[in-house]
Design a protein around this motif. Structure first.
Motif, short mmCIF file in Angstrom:
data_model
loop_
_atom_site.label_atom_id
_atom_site.label_comp_id
_atom_site.label_asym_id
_atom_site.label_seq_id
_atom_site.Cartn_x
_atom_site.Cartn_y
_atom_site.Cartn_z
N ARG A 1 0.83 -1.21 0.00
CA ARG A 1 0.00 0.00 0.00
C ARG A 1 0.86 1.26 0.00
O ARG A 1 0.57 2.23 -0.70
CB ARG A 1 -0.92 -0.04 1.22
N ARG A 2 1.96 1.21 0.78
CA ARG A 2 2.87 2.37 0.79
C ARG A 2 3.54 2.55 -0.57
O ARG A 2 3.76 3.69 -1.00
CB ARG A 2 3.91 2.18 1.90
N HIS A 3 3.87 1.45 -1.24
CA HIS A 3 4.44 1.56 -2.58
C HIS A 3 3.44 2.19 -3.56
O HIS A 3 3.81 3.02 -4.40
CB HIS A 3 4.86 0.19 -3.09
N VAL A 4 2.18 1.79 -3.44
CA VAL A 4 1.14 2.36 -4.31
C VAL A 4 1.02 3.87 -4.07
O VAL A 4 0.94 4.67 -5.02
CB VAL A 4 -0.20 1.66 -4.06
N ASP A 5 1.03 4.27 -2.80
CA ASP A 5 0.98 5.71 -2.49
C ASP A 5 2.18 6.44 -3.07
O ASP A 5 2.04 7.56 -3.60
CB ASP A 5 0.95 5.90 -0.97
N ALA A 6 3.37 5.84 -2.96
CA ALA A 6 4.58 6.50 -3.45
C ALA A 6 4.52 6.67 -4.97
O ALA A 6 4.86 7.74 -5.50
CB ALA A 6 5.81 5.69 -3.05
N VAL A 7 4.09 5.64 -5.68
CA VAL A 7 4.00 5.74 -7.14
C VAL A 7 2.95 6.77 -7.53
O VAL A 7 3.17 7.59 -8.44
CB VAL A 7 3.67 4.36 -7.74
N HIS A 8 1.81 6.75 -6.85
CA HIS A 8 0.75 7.71 -7.18
C HIS A 8 1.22 9.15 -6.93
O HIS A 8 0.99 10.04 -7.76
CB HIS A 8 -0.48 7.42 -6.33
N GLY A 9 1.87 9.38 -5.79
CA GLY A 9 2.38 10.72 -5.52
C GLY A 9 3.42 11.15 -6.52
O GLY A 9 3.47 12.32 -6.92
N ALA A 10 4.26 10.21 -6.95
CA ALA A 10 5.30 10.55 -7.93
C ALA A 10 4.68 10.92 -9.27
O ALA A 10 5.03 11.93 -9.89
CB ALA A 10 6.27 9.39 -8.08
N LEU A 11 3.73 10.11 -9.74
CA LEU A 11 3.11 10.39 -11.03
C LEU A 11 2.29 11.67 -10.99
O LEU A 11 2.09 12.32 -12.02
CB LEU A 11 2.24 9.21 -11.45
N GLY A 12 1.82 12.05 -9.80
CA GLY A 12 1.09 13.30 -9.69
C GLY A 12 1.96 14.52 -9.92
O GLY A 12 1.44 15.62 -10.17
N LEU A 13 3.28 14.36 -9.85
CA LEU A 13 4.19 15.48 -10.08
C LEU A 13 4.48 15.70 -11.56
O LEU A 13 5.09 16.71 -11.90
CB LEU A 13 5.52 15.22 -9.35
N LEU A 14 4.08 14.75 -12.41
CA LEU A 14 4.41 14.87 -13.82
C LEU A 14 3.58 15.96 -14.48
O LEU A 14 2.45 16.24 -14.09
CB LEU A 14 4.16 13.53 -14.53
N GLY A 15 4.16 16.56 -15.50
CA GLY A 15 3.48 17.62 -16.23
C GLY A 15 2.51 17.07 -17.26
O GLY A 15 2.24 15.87 -17.34
N ASP A 16 1.99 17.97 -18.08
CA ASP A 16 1.01 17.58 -19.09
C ASP A 16 1.59 16.62 -20.12
O ASP A 16 0.87 15.83 -20.73
CB ASP A 16 0.46 18.82 -19.80
N ALA A 17 2.91 16.66 -20.33
CA ALA A 17 3.54 15.81 -21.33
C ALA A 17 3.44 14.34 -20.97
O ALA A 17 3.56 13.46 -21.82
CB ALA A 17 5.00 16.20 -21.54
N GLU A 18 3.24 14.05 -19.70
CA GLU A 18 3.20 12.65 -19.25
C GLU A 18 1.79 12.24 -18.85
O GLU A 18 1.60 11.37 -18.00
CB GLU A 18 4.15 12.45 -18.06
N THR A 19 0.76 12.86 -19.46
CA THR A 19 -0.62 12.48 -19.12
C THR A 19 -0.91 11.04 -19.51
O THR A 19 -1.71 10.37 -18.87
CB THR A 19 -1.61 13.43 -19.80
N GLY A 20 -0.28 10.56 -20.58
CA GLY A 20 -0.48 9.17 -20.98
C GLY A 20 -0.04 8.21 -19.90
O GLY A 20 -0.68 7.18 -19.67
N MET A 21 1.05 8.53 -19.22
CA MET A 21 1.53 7.67 -18.14
C MET A 21 0.53 7.67 -16.98
O MET A 21 0.27 6.62 -16.37
CB MET A 21 2.90 8.16 -17.67
N ARG A 22 -0.04 8.81 -16.69
CA ARG A 22 -1.02 8.87 -15.60
C ARG A 22 -2.29 8.11 -15.97
O ARG A 22 -2.92 7.49 -15.11
CB ARG A 22 -1.34 10.33 -15.26
N ARG A 23 -2.69 8.17 -17.25
CA ARG A 23 -3.87 7.39 -17.67
C ARG A 23 -3.63 5.90 -17.50
O ARG A 23 -4.52 5.15 -17.08
CB ARG A 23 -4.23 7.73 -19.13
N ARG A 24 -2.41 5.44 -17.84
CA ARG A 24 -2.09 4.03 -17.65
C ARG A 24 -2.15 3.67 -16.16
O ARG A 24 -2.61 2.60 -15.80
CB ARG A 24 -0.68 3.75 -18.19
N TRP A 25 -1.71 4.57 -15.32
CA TRP A 25 -1.73 4.31 -13.88
C TRP A 25 -3.16 4.21 -13.36
O TRP A 25 -3.47 3.35 -12.53
CB TRP A 25 -0.97 5.41 -13.16
N HIS A 26 -4.07 5.05 -13.87
CA HIS A 26 -5.46 4.98 -13.44
C HIS A 26 -6.10 3.66 -13.84
O HIS A 26 -6.94 3.11 -13.10
CB HIS A 26 -6.25 6.14 -14.04
#
Length: 784
Positions: A576-601
């Motif tokens: 669960r802590r790893h999931v939080d860490a990955v989610h928080g990290a991907l939340g820092l990405l800019g608009d150029a990495e929206t595809g990565m965030r969609r994959r994460w969702h």
């Protein structure tokens, strides 16, 4: 009294101001042709620097092994050290000054490579500083013989507070030599055989000086050694003691020292508890107590305490009275401290601790001239410090940097490079008042030992940039895990090491390709994503880093769902802590990495719907999707209803709740604002059997105890009212007061006058604010 026959042996206490004054008086009276001082002979080449205008004590002689810079030893000297006074006297009177203790080449080698001799200490030996079971404390023995229970107090009474007897400059040394001779007859070397070797070398050096200058020689050394130097011994016997000593190639220089490092409390025992007090005694031309009380009053006034001249007068009177009552010739540190506590601190030890810290010990940092020998890395560091106006200081201070300014950005790079080299001059701390990536806050404090760390780091290069680059490359190859390499990559970006980054990235790519542990990959990803942001503020090219981060993220996305199956409670919490860490990290990405965030969702949706995934992870996945707006409130309520259905074991349901609203991450406010979710939890909890309730209670307590007191109080009030009561309170639409489906005009109107005042709309033509009941719609129209 005439000068004693033979060499003039001046036994002293290291860092004793009374000894320092007595040495100066004895040298003025004897006018020797040479001065021999206890210390490493390698420092003879550095004697002239003691007279340089840029040399300001406290300083220390630093010796380190050429092939092993971490093996080092210090010989600290303060302004009130007898050795320093003797050194300065020799320079002022143009007579040779030589050091006669055991050479550092032997001192540094002692105890190395299986040699059974004891390890060297970090300064010239002082008998009183060794453990009681190893050697005799001569001052303690003499103090006890005189009826004192405190050696420091005895020394102050017999040495620090008394002048020379009848103008005889040599009498204090003769009396101390007689006392030490009696102790040596009883205790011998005091349980430390190394003294015998050192004293044999000193006798050989004395004979050499006598052949050159006759008996017109003065020797300044620890009083414990005087009887051994006076005794008759053959050259053959002394050389036999020195035969076969281990050796290493050593280098020596002067380095700045601090009063704190002279104090026992600092972890470096140099024989004195109060270097600031001793410095005051040595430097005060007259009326030392009055001058000390004035210093204390100034310090307390700077800290906004009310201290007047009347306080100073009364404190001096009380200190003198205490000295008379205690039978002391003058008020000592204990009397002045008691007087300060009673008069200036009103009996409180809190401000007294400030006096002890700032004055009794002090933050004095010495200075060494630029002409002093130094490793190339130290010279480059000195040059950068001057250019950036970043002067080393002994007093701890905070430095706030705005990375948008070039000078501050360079300061940040220097501090990060030094941390990478193990030179912990600065420690990053949380910035106050701003969370932007363009701001950094450092806590700086220069310790003398950092000179050793710089010498050690000198093996990596001759400049800070070269050394940090080489060290980063070596650390990347030797890093034990993937997360260590990603952390190193982040530090390389912070320190701006463009030449080291390709090597680190190559190692990172290789490690990431071979590491199949999703937990390791999840630990490594946040550091990489944080590093991607530095390009905006620091102008760093992070293209290669983005490619590795994308590949790492893809592997996390693919491997996370199967890795979450079949986990026990502890493993599920860690995941669960790893999931939080990955989610928080991907939340820092800019608009150029929206595809990565969609994959994460998509990954989170998979985790939220699999029954084989532990409840704590499923609940957290639902919560993260809800926070990102990827899940509607109705869908979140449906998933919670399924997780809390009667067919779900109570422990699994409680774990789901922990994942969804636990951790203090705003889950409490979510329940406050969404009554449906609170109702689901309430209904489930009231339906749990008594046996199961006992099992789930600890988990629920942990979940809700993380909420702020106000949130817990609100939740308790909502639960106390009950579902029916809650539906009947508020507007016609029902719900929690203030959170109805439609705007509550009456509640909104109540705050409009204050809002109008804040917006500067008071006194407008409708005069609504003055009437006290303006319409909310009018305010909306007025503001846009």
């Amino acid at each position: 009294m005439a000068r004693p026959a033979g060499p003039l042996l001046l036994g002293v206490r290291h860092h004793g101001p009374g000894s320092a004054r007595a040495v100066r008086a004895a040298l003025d009276a004897a006018r020797p042709r040479t001065v021999l001082i206890e210390g490493p002979p390698e420092a003879d080449a550095l004697v002239a620097l003691a007279g340089d205008e840029g040399m300001r004590p406290p300083v220390a002689l630093l010796a380190h092994a050429v092939d092993e810079p971490g093996r080092s030893a210090f010989w600290p000297l303060a302004e009130f050290s007898p050795e320093w006074v003797a050194l300065r006297w020799a320079l002022e009177h143009r007579v040779p000054a030589r050091f006669i203790d055991l050479p550092a080449t032997h001192t540094l080698a002692w105890g190395r490579d299986g040699d059974q001799r004891p390890e060297p200490t970090a300064e010239p030996e002082d008998p009183q500083e060794a453990p009681a079971d190893v050697r005799v404390d001569p001052l303690a023995v003499l103090a006890e013989t005189a009826g004192y229970d405190d050696p420091e107090r005895w020394w102050e009474d017999v040495v620090e507070h008394r002048g020379t007897a009848g103008g005889d400059a040599f009498a204090p040394f003769l009396g101390l030599e007689e006392a030490m001779s009696a102790l040596r007859e009883v205790y011998g070397s005091g349980g430390h055989d190394r003294d015998l070797v050192r004293e044999a070398y000193m006798r050989l050096q004395m004979r050499a000086a006598q052949r050159e200058f006759g008996d017109d020689v003065a020797v300044v050394c620890g009083a414990w050694h005087v009887p051994a130097l006076r005794q008759k011994s053959t050259v053959t016997a002394d050389k036999a003691l020195l035969k076969g000593l281990p050796k290493v190639k050593a280098e020596m220089t002067w380095v700045p020292w601090t009063h704190r490092r002279l104090a026992r409390a600092s972890g470096y025992g140099a024989g004195i508890d109060s270097p600031g007090w001793y410095g005051h005694l040595f430097g005060a031309p007259d009326r030392p107590v009055e001058r000390w009380m004035t210093k204390v009053a100034g310090l307390l006034r700077d800290e906004d305490r009310i201290v007047s001249s009347a306080h100073v007068i009364e404190a001096v009177r009380l200190a003198e009275t205490l000295a008379v009552v205690r039978g002391r010739p003058l008020p000592g540190l204990s009397e002045t401290t008691d007087a300060i506590r009673a008069v200036m601190c009103e009996g409180s030890d809190v401000p007294l601790e400030l006096v002890r810290d700032r004055l009794v010990v002090g933050d004095v940092l010495g200075e060494v001239p630029e002409s002093a020998p130094a490793v190339p890395l130290q010279r480059d560091l000195d040059r950068i410090q001057r250019r950036l106006r970043l002067r080393p200081e002994a007093l701890e201070r905070e430095l706030e940097l705005d990375l948008r300014k070039e000078n501050d950005a360079e300061r940040s790079r220097l501090l990060h490079r030094l941390r990478l080299l193990g030179v912990a001059w600065g420690e990053p701390v949380a910035s106050r008042g701003s969370t932007g990536t363009f701001r950094e806050t450092w806590r700086l404090r220069w310790e003398p030992e950092l000179a050793v760390r710089v010498a050690e780091a000198g093996v990596w290069g001759t400049t800070v940039l070269m050394a940090a680059t080489a060290k980063a490359e070596a650390d990347a190859v030797a890093a034990p895990g993937l997360a260590d390499v990603t952390a190193l990559a982040e530090r390389c970006l912070l320190a701006e090491l463009p030449d080291a980054l390709p090597v680190v990235m190559g190692v990172l790519a290789d490690r990431a390709a071979l590491d199949a542990d999703v937990g390791h990959l999840a630990q490594a990803l946040p550091a990489l994503v944080r590093s991607l942001r530095y390009g905006d503020v620091r102008g760093t090219d992070t293209g290669a880093l983005a490619e590795v981060a994308a590949g790492l993220a893809e592997r996390v996305f693919v491997g996370l769902p199967p890795a979450c199956v079949g986990l026990d409670t502890d493993a599920a919490d860690e995941m669960r802590r790893h999931v939080d860490a990955v989610h928080g990290a991907l939340g820092l990405l800019g608009d150029a990495e929206t595809g990565m965030r969609r994959r994460w969702h998509k990954v989170l949706r998979v985790l939220s719907g699999r029954d084989t995934v532990p409840g704590v992870i499923r609940g957290r996945a639902v919560r993260l999707l809800l926070d990102d707006g990827e899940l509607r409130q109705e869908d979140a309520a449906r998933l919670m209803g399924l997780a809390l259905s009667p067919g779900t074991p109570p422990a699994d349901a409680a774990a789901w709740i922990e994942g969804f609203v636990g951790g203090g991450s705003g889950g409490g406010m979510l329940l406050v604002h969404d009554e449906r979710l609170l109702g689901l939890v309430d209904t489930w909890l009231t339906g749990v059997s008594a046996e199961a309730f006992t099992d789930v209670l600890p988990l629920l307590r942990r979940t809700f105890s993380a909420y702020e007191p106000g949130v817990r109080r609100t939740l308790g009030e909502l639960v106390r009212r009950g579902p029916g009561e809650r539906q009947g309170v508020g507007t016609a639409g029902g719900g929690i007061p203030g959170f109805a489906d439609e705007l509550d005009i009456e509640r909104a109107d109540a705050v409009v006058p204050v809002v109008r005042l804040l917006l500067g709309l008071d006194g407008t033509e409708d005069g609504a604010a003055g009437r006290g009941r303006p319409a909310a719609d009018d305010l909306v129209g007025a503001t846009g």
